[in-house]
Write a protein that holds these residues in place. Sequence first.
Motif, PDB file in Angstrom:
ATOM      1  N   LYS A  54       0.837  -1.206   0.000  1.00 55.39           N
ATOM      2  CA  LYS A  54       0.000   0.000   0.000  1.00 55.39           C
ATOM      3  C   LYS A  54       0.868   1.251   0.000  1.00 55.39           C
ATOM      4  CE  LYS A  54      -3.798   2.306   2.382  1.00 55.39           C
ATOM      5  NZ  LYS A  54      -4.780   2.237   3.491  1.00 55.39           N
ATOM      6  N   ASN A  55       1.918   1.250   0.834  1.00 55.51           N
ATOM      7  CA  ASN A  55       2.810   2.410   0.885  1.00 55.51           C
ATOM      8  C   ASN A  55       3.565   2.589  -0.427  1.00 55.51           C
ATOM      9  OD1 ASN A  55       2.085   3.130   3.480  1.00 55.51           O
ATOM     10  ND2 ASN A  55       3.704   1.928   4.432  1.00 55.51           N
ATOM     11  N   LYS A  56       3.918   1.472  -1.069  1.00 50.94           N
ATOM     12  CA  LYS A  56       4.562   1.552  -2.380  1.00 50.94           C
ATOM     13  C   LYS A  56       3.622   2.190  -3.394  1.00 50.94           C
ATOM     14  CE  LYS A  56       7.612  -2.483  -1.875  1.00 50.94           C
ATOM     15  NZ  LYS A  56       7.885  -3.864  -2.342  1.00 50.94           N
TER      16      LYS A  56
ATOM     17  N   LEU B  72      -5.171   8.388 -13.017  1.00 52.88           N
ATOM     18  CA  LEU B  72      -4.416   8.630 -11.793  1.00 52.88           C
ATOM     19  C   LEU B  72      -5.348   8.958 -10.626  1.00 52.88           C
ATOM     20  CD1 LEU B  72      -1.518   8.633 -10.852  1.00 52.88           C
ATOM     21  CD2 LEU B  72      -1.352  11.059 -11.426  1.00 52.88           C
ATOM     22  N   ALA B  73      -6.429   9.686 -10.901  1.00 54.42           N
ATOM     23  CA  ALA B  73      -7.412   9.989  -9.856  1.00 54.42           C
ATOM     24  C   ALA B  73      -8.089   8.706  -9.364  1.00 54.42           C
ATOM     25  CB  ALA B  73      -8.450  10.972 -10.379  1.00 54.42           C
TER      26      ALA B  73
ATOM     27  N   LEU C  84      -6.292   3.441  -3.820  1.00 51.69           N
ATOM     28  CA  LEU C  84      -5.320   3.326  -2.737  1.00 51.69           C
ATOM     29  C   LEU C  84      -5.923   3.735  -1.391  1.00 51.69           C
ATOM     30  CD1 LEU C  84      -2.148   4.844  -4.473  1.00 51.69           C
ATOM     31  CD2 LEU C  84      -2.532   2.438  -3.915  1.00 51.69           C
ATOM     32  N   CYS C  85      -6.831   4.718  -1.433  1.00 55.46           N
ATOM     33  CA  CYS C  85      -7.425   5.251  -0.199  1.00 55.46           C
ATOM     34  C   CYS C  85      -8.832   4.719   0.046  1.00 55.46           C
ATOM     35  CB  CYS C  85      -7.463   6.775  -0.263  1.00 55.46           C
ATOM     36  SG  CYS C  85      -5.855   7.566  -0.490  1.00 55.46           S
ATOM     37  N   LYS C  86      -9.212   3.668  -0.666  1.00 54.85           N
ATOM     38  CA  LYS C  86     -10.618   3.235  -0.663  1.00 54.85           C
ATOM     39  C   LYS C  86     -11.127   2.858   0.723  1.00 54.85           C
ATOM     40  CE  LYS C  86      -9.980  -1.685  -1.866  1.00 54.85           C
ATOM     41  NZ  LYS C  86      -8.543  -1.747  -1.550  1.00 54.85           N
TER      42      LYS C  86
ATOM     43  N   LEU D 242      -6.829  14.045  -2.296  1.00 52.09           N
ATOM     44  CA  LEU D 242      -6.271  12.733  -1.959  1.00 52.09           C
ATOM     45  C   LEU D 242      -4.775  12.856  -1.678  1.00 52.09           C
ATOM     46  CD1 LEU D 242      -8.035  10.345  -4.524  1.00 52.09           C
ATOM     47  CD2 LEU D 242      -8.436  10.494  -2.062  1.00 52.09           C
ATOM     48  N   LEU D 243      -4.069  13.582  -2.536  1.00 49.25           N
ATOM     49  CA  LEU D 243      -2.618  13.687  -2.391  1.00 49.25           C
ATOM     50  C   LEU D 243      -2.220  14.584  -1.217  1.00 49.25           C
ATOM     51  CD1 LEU D 243       0.245  13.130  -3.407  1.00 49.25           C
ATOM     52  CD2 LEU D 243       0.004  15.089  -4.932  1.00 49.25           C
ATOM     53  N   PHE D 244      -2.760  15.789  -1.173  1.00 51.54           N
ATOM     54  CA  PHE D 244      -2.299  16.759  -0.188  1.00 51.54           C
ATOM     55  C   PHE D 244      -2.901  16.575   1.197  1.00 51.54           C
ATOM     56  CE2 PHE D 244      -1.376  18.935  -4.190  1.00 51.54           C
ATOM     57  CZ  PHE D 244      -0.065  19.286  -3.967  1.00 51.54           C
ATOM     58  N   ARG D 245      -4.144  16.225   1.290  1.00 51.90           N
ATOM     59  CA  ARG D 245      -4.766  16.065   2.602  1.00 51.90           C
ATOM     60  C   ARG D 245      -4.779  14.604   3.064  1.00 51.90           C
ATOM     61  NH1 ARG D 245      -4.355  21.134   1.100  1.00 51.90           N
ATOM     62  NH2 ARG D 245      -5.714  20.653  -0.650  1.00 51.90           N
TER      63      ARG D 245
END
Length: 227
Positions: free
Chosen positions: A5-7, A48-49, A55-57, A140-143
């Motif tokens: 997941k981190n990868k 990408l979105a 990834l954050c599901k 998703l990326l910043f927060r």
Amino acid sequence: MMSNKNKGILIFAILYTVLFVFDGAKLLSYLMPSAIANYLKYLVYVVLALYGSFLCKDRLIQQWKEIRKTKRKFFFGVLKGWLFLILMTVIFEFVSEMLRQFLGLDGQSLNQSNLQSTFQDQPLLIAVFACIIGPLMEELLFRQILLRYLRKSLPTWLSIFIVGLAFALIHMHSLSLSEWVGAVGYLGGGLAFSIIYVKEKENVYYPLLVHMLGNSLSFIILAIGSM
């Protein structure tokens, strides 16, 4: 060892940085006709979105369940967040304009100019990406990823500032003085979204919807102005 997941999160962050911060998507125009490259860039953005959402599901599903239990709280939380965003934007845009006048700079930032130009050619397409896909990707990326990660090892106020500053800097298209001054205006939004995220117990749907509403208002104003 780093988990899968981190990868995946690292890959997501790297792809976003290469494609949109360093304008790697522009390379497509050298490999194919510009019209095709332009649409392919938007397709990459969508993929990408979706990848970031996947990834954050788990957290997205959990947070959505929390919202369904407190719909009234969510509504008023978003409303207050939107008003806070407007206030922060007005303040930082005012500072940006004062700096622009003090330094004798003319015109808009390249990001705003590009948006206006693209909006005139493809209004529906740019509206969808700027008001839906773009906010989803950035929140998703910043927060959901960066701010949440930084808060584990840094003070909350410092994490908010770093993420807000990073958000402002990605809206720059060059290192010219006018772009640095223009980034001051975006800093207000970056700080506002991060503060809302922290205040609402790291539920990304609050800053996400506020972000969508803020961009939608900007495009309504842009559409009216272009008539």
